[in-house]
Design a protein around this motif. Sequence first.
Motif, short mmCIF file in Angstrom:
data_model
loop_
_atom_site.label_atom_id
_atom_site.label_comp_id
_atom_site.label_asym_id
_atom_site.label_seq_id
_atom_site.Cartn_x
_atom_site.Cartn_y
_atom_site.Cartn_z
N ASP A 33 0.79 -1.24 0.00
CA ASP A 33 0.00 0.00 0.00
C ASP A 33 0.82 1.29 0.00
O ASP A 33 0.30 2.34 0.37
CB ASP A 33 -0.97 0.04 1.19
N ARG A 34 2.10 1.22 -0.36
CA ARG A 34 2.87 2.47 -0.45
C ARG A 34 4.07 2.31 -1.38
O ARG A 34 4.52 1.21 -1.65
CB ARG A 34 3.30 2.97 0.92
N THR A 35 4.56 3.46 -1.80
CA THR A 35 5.75 3.55 -2.66
C THR A 35 6.87 4.12 -1.80
O THR A 35 6.65 5.06 -1.04
CB THR A 35 5.46 4.48 -3.85
N LEU A 36 8.05 3.51 -1.89
CA LEU A 36 9.18 3.97 -1.09
C LEU A 36 10.42 4.16 -1.94
O LEU A 36 10.60 3.48 -2.96
CB LEU A 36 9.49 2.96 0.02
N ARG A 37 11.27 5.06 -1.48
CA ARG A 37 12.57 5.26 -2.12
C ARG A 37 13.59 4.38 -1.41
O ARG A 37 13.35 3.86 -0.32
CB ARG A 37 12.96 6.74 -2.03
N PHE A 38 14.76 4.23 -2.04
CA PHE A 38 15.81 3.37 -1.51
C PHE A 38 16.18 3.77 -0.08
O PHE A 38 16.28 2.91 0.81
CB PHE A 38 17.05 3.43 -2.41
N GLY A 39 16.37 5.07 0.16
CA GLY A 39 16.76 5.54 1.50
C GLY A 39 15.72 5.21 2.56
O GLY A 39 16.06 4.91 3.70
N GLU A 40 14.45 5.25 2.17
CA GLU A 40 13.38 4.91 3.12
C GLU A 40 13.42 3.43 3.45
O GLU A 40 13.24 3.04 4.61
CB GLU A 40 12.02 5.30 2.54
N GLN A 56 18.66 -7.56 -3.54
CA GLN A 56 17.33 -8.10 -3.30
C GLN A 56 16.27 -7.35 -4.12
O GLN A 56 15.36 -7.95 -4.67
CB GLN A 56 16.99 -8.03 -1.81
N LEU A 57 16.41 -6.03 -4.20
CA LEU A 57 15.48 -5.22 -4.99
C LEU A 57 15.56 -5.61 -6.47
O LEU A 57 14.53 -5.72 -7.15
CB LEU A 57 15.77 -3.73 -4.82
N ARG A 58 16.77 -5.81 -6.98
CA ARG A 58 16.94 -6.21 -8.39
C ARG A 58 16.27 -7.55 -8.66
O ARG A 58 15.62 -7.74 -9.69
CB ARG A 58 18.42 -6.30 -8.73
N GLU A 59 16.45 -8.50 -7.74
CA GLU A 59 15.84 -9.82 -7.92
C GLU A 59 14.32 -9.74 -7.88
O GLU A 59 13.64 -10.39 -8.67
CB GLU A 59 16.37 -10.80 -6.86
N LEU A 60 13.78 -8.94 -6.97
CA LEU A 60 12.33 -8.75 -6.90
C LEU A 60 11.79 -8.11 -8.17
O LEU A 60 10.72 -8.46 -8.66
CB LEU A 60 11.96 -7.91 -5.67
N GLU A 61 12.57 -7.18 -8.73
CA GLU A 61 12.17 -6.53 -9.97
C GLU A 61 12.23 -7.53 -11.13
O GLU A 61 11.31 -7.59 -11.96
CB GLU A 61 13.07 -5.33 -10.26
N GLU A 62 13.29 -8.34 -11.19
CA GLU A 62 13.43 -9.36 -12.24
C GLU A 62 12.28 -10.37 -12.19
O GLU A 62 11.83 -10.86 -13.22
CB GLU A 62 14.77 -10.08 -12.11
N ASP A 63 11.81 -10.66 -10.98
CA ASP A 63 10.70 -11.61 -10.81
C ASP A 63 9.33 -10.93 -10.94
O ASP A 63 8.30 -11.55 -10.68
CB ASP A 63 10.80 -12.31 -9.45
N ASN A 64 9.34 -9.65 -11.31
CA ASN A 64 8.11 -8.88 -11.54
C ASN A 64 7.24 -8.73 -10.29
O ASN A 64 6.02 -8.59 -10.40
CB ASN A 64 7.29 -9.48 -12.69
N LEU A 65 7.86 -8.74 -9.12
CA LEU A 65 7.12 -8.53 -7.87
C LEU A 65 7.07 -7.05 -7.50
O LEU A 65 6.16 -6.62 -6.79
CB LEU A 65 7.73 -9.34 -6.73
N ILE A 66 8.07 -6.29 -7.94
CA ILE A 66 8.08 -4.85 -7.68
C ILE A 66 8.33 -4.09 -8.98
O ILE A 66 8.85 -4.65 -9.94
CB ILE A 66 9.13 -4.43 -6.61
N ILE A 67 7.95 -2.83 -8.95
CA ILE A 67 8.19 -1.94 -10.09
C ILE A 67 9.13 -0.84 -9.62
O ILE A 67 8.88 -0.20 -8.59
CB ILE A 67 6.87 -1.35 -10.61
N PRO A 75 19.61 15.14 -8.03
CA PRO A 75 20.10 13.76 -8.14
C PRO A 75 18.97 12.81 -8.54
O PRO A 75 17.80 13.15 -8.37
CB PRO A 75 20.61 13.45 -6.73
N PRO A 76 19.33 11.63 -9.07
CA PRO A 76 18.30 10.69 -9.53
C PRO A 76 17.33 10.32 -8.41
O PRO A 76 17.72 10.15 -7.27
CB PRO A 76 19.09 9.46 -9.96
N LYS A 77 16.07 10.21 -8.75
CA LYS A 77 15.03 9.79 -7.81
C LYS A 77 14.51 8.44 -8.28
O LYS A 77 14.08 8.30 -9.43
CB LYS A 77 13.91 10.83 -7.78
N VAL A 78 14.58 7.43 -7.41
CA VAL A 78 14.13 6.08 -7.73
C VAL A 78 13.11 5.66 -6.69
O VAL A 78 13.34 5.81 -5.49
CB VAL A 78 15.31 5.08 -7.76
N GLU A 79 11.98 5.16 -7.17
CA GLU A 79 10.94 4.70 -6.27
C GLU A 79 10.60 3.24 -6.57
O GLU A 79 10.73 2.78 -7.70
CB GLU A 79 9.67 5.54 -6.42
#
Length: 119
Positions: A33-40, A56-67, A75-79
């Motif tokens: 139920d929320r979007t978070l940045r790396f620092g959070e 772990q984030l890369r693996e979750l993204e590769e498995d299509n569990l997170i966007i 500076p770059p903002k990643v969520e």
Amino acid sequence: MHDNCTGVNCPVDATLDMIGGKYKALILWHLIDRTLRFGELRKLIPQATPKMLTQQLRELEEDNLIIRTVYPVVPPKVEYRLSELGTSIQPILEAMYKWGADYLSQNGISVSCSMKFPG
């Protein structure tokens, strides 16, 4: 008689392969139920090194569990947020939390982690 349960044809093995990483369940839990940045995420999961959290984030993204969304700013903002597939795993995470909390309680151990059960 038990079937031989190995490889990705086993439903439990397939599930554990996707969420069984050292911090994957915690990451998914915090993204419910929320979007978070790396620092959070780093603040919520301080025991994870930046390198491990990134992996772990890369693996979750590769498995299509997170966007992962990168915004073209300096500076770059990643969520990070759950995908539809990632959202579908919420009942499993809640069941794991409840089971673990009951187990700890039965053994006289209080819950003390960054996971808080909603409601």
